[in-house]
Design a protein around this motif. Sequence first.
Motif, mmCIF file in Angstrom:
data_model
loop_
_atom_site.group_PDB
_atom_site.id
_atom_site.type_symbol
_atom_site.label_atom_id
_atom_site.label_comp_id
_atom_site.label_asym_id
_atom_site.label_seq_id
_atom_site.Cartn_x
_atom_site.Cartn_y
_atom_site.Cartn_z
ATOM 1 N N ALA A 1 41.300 -54.215 -57.517
ATOM 2 C CA ALA A 1 40.240 -55.123 -57.981
ATOM 3 C C ALA A 1 39.843 -55.039 -59.452
ATOM 4 N N GLU A 2 39.494 -53.705 -60.038
ATOM 5 C CA GLU A 2 39.182 -53.683 -61.363
ATOM 6 C C GLU A 2 40.230 -54.360 -62.317
ATOM 7 N N GLY A 3 41.565 -54.041 -61.939
ATOM 8 C CA GLY A 3 42.635 -54.604 -62.959
ATOM 9 C C GLY A 3 42.756 -55.959 -62.910
ATOM 10 N N LYS B 1 40.117 -58.176 -62.211
ATOM 11 C CA LYS B 1 38.947 -58.615 -62.870
ATOM 12 C C LYS B 1 38.844 -58.470 -64.507
ATOM 13 N N GLN B 2 39.976 -57.331 -64.921
ATOM 14 C CA GLN B 2 39.774 -57.181 -66.323
ATOM 15 C C GLN B 2 41.200 -57.948 -66.852
ATOM 16 N N LYS C 1 44.128 -57.044 -66.610
ATOM 17 C CA LYS C 1 45.284 -55.971 -66.845
ATOM 18 C C LYS C 1 46.373 -55.592 -65.935
ATOM 19 N N PRO D 1 41.037 -63.054 -66.638
ATOM 20 C CA PRO D 1 40.262 -62.349 -65.552
ATOM 21 C C PRO D 1 40.306 -62.976 -64.208
ATOM 22 N N LEU E 1 40.078 -50.079 -55.086
ATOM 23 C CA LEU E 1 39.245 -50.640 -56.301
ATOM 24 C C LEU E 1 40.164 -50.643 -57.595
ATOM 25 N N GLU E 2 40.964 -49.556 -57.558
ATOM 26 C CA GLU E 2 41.897 -49.874 -58.834
ATOM 27 C C GLU E 2 42.527 -51.260 -58.972
ATOM 28 N N ASP F 1 40.537 -45.989 -52.879
ATOM 29 C CA ASP F 1 40.229 -46.001 -54.236
ATOM 30 C C ASP F 1 41.378 -46.757 -55.117
ATOM 31 N N TYR G 1 45.989 -59.093 -53.004
ATOM 32 C CA TYR G 1 44.852 -58.209 -52.947
ATOM 33 C C TYR G 1 44.155 -58.180 -51.576
#
Length: 337
Positions: free
Chosen positions: A266-268, A270-271, A273, A241, A263-264, A260, A250
């Motif tokens: 950022a989430e990817g 963090k997780q 992925k 992560p 955000l996608e 949007d 980023y």
Amino acid sequence: MSSKIVLTGVKPTGTPHIGNLLGAIRPAIELGHQVLSEGGEHFMFIADYHAINAEKNPQVLNQKLKEIACVYLAFGLDPNKSVFYRQSDIAEIPEITTILYAYTPKGFMNKAHAYKAVVEKNQMAGKPDDDGVNMGLYTYPTLMAADILAYDTDVVPVGKDQVQHVEIARDIAGIINAHYNKPLLKLPEYFLAEHVAVVPGIDGRKMSKSYDNVIPIFADKSEIKKAVFSIKTDSRPMEEPKNPDEILVYQIYQAIAPQDKVLEMAEGLKQGKLGYGHIKNMLLDAVLEATSEAKEKYDYYMNHFDEVEEMLALGASKARPIAQKTLKRLKDAVFGR
Ligand code: ADP
Ligand code: TRP
């Protein structure tokens, strides 16, 4: 900005990059649209007299002028609504400049950024202070003052480096008005867009053509891809992560991609992925997305520059009568006519 006269000058500095697009080109065009929709007037010109201080090759100058004109048109400047012209087409500007000289304290020029920066560079290199300084560079802010004052400009949108030059224009106008005890020249204000973020380059420093770290706007896809894929990354595996704010890809993505998608990413991250290859492809897509329509228009205008010449001629025909009025007002006062 309601009913205001807003004026922006751009130096023809060559093939633009994402930093120029987000930091200068888009904000200028958007502000122009806003001003016009509020009943104001928008002047946008190419500062080619300022450019000759540094660039002495006519072919290079001409090419850069063409590029910058086509870039602004490609990103939506409307030459039928904004007054879009070339500085050197307005013969009144150097005349006004000559009058301003007589009221401009030499000390204003000594302390102006553009000149001081060169002096400091010379001192560091152990050269004489004025090495390589021509009078055009030295008196740069007076010509810029003429650009601004000729059209009764209310507001000049600028980056930080140009604030002082607008203040000098205001001071010169103030000196002249005070001397003749009447409002011959309108006092301009600068508008500093504080929220415009500095876009980092592919090495993490500010994106700048002088650092050779840019993502170009209108290069071939392969060249843009090469720039994007050479953005600095570390060797952490995808699954780990990551804090998106520490990832250069980023940071650049944030500047150019829709909310949007940002955000996608950022989430990817963090997780764990999304790997670096993946996010670089996302960035490449975002750059192409933001520029492909404009690139088509840009290519069209570059190949049909005679049409652009007509637009610039139209702009000059609107700008000149205004500058002529200002010049007449000044001459009448100065020469007691
Ligand atoms: P460069 O740094 O590539 O030489 P210029 O100094 O010619 O660019 O800048 C032209 C305009 O683009 C200026 O208004 C400047 O503020 C803006 N600009 C340049 N680089 C960036 C950046 N990395 N981020 C945001 N704006 C930028
Ligand atoms: N000096 C400005 C720059 O380097 C260009 C410029 C010339 C300008 N004349 C101007 C900007 C008048 C605003 C108003 O970016």
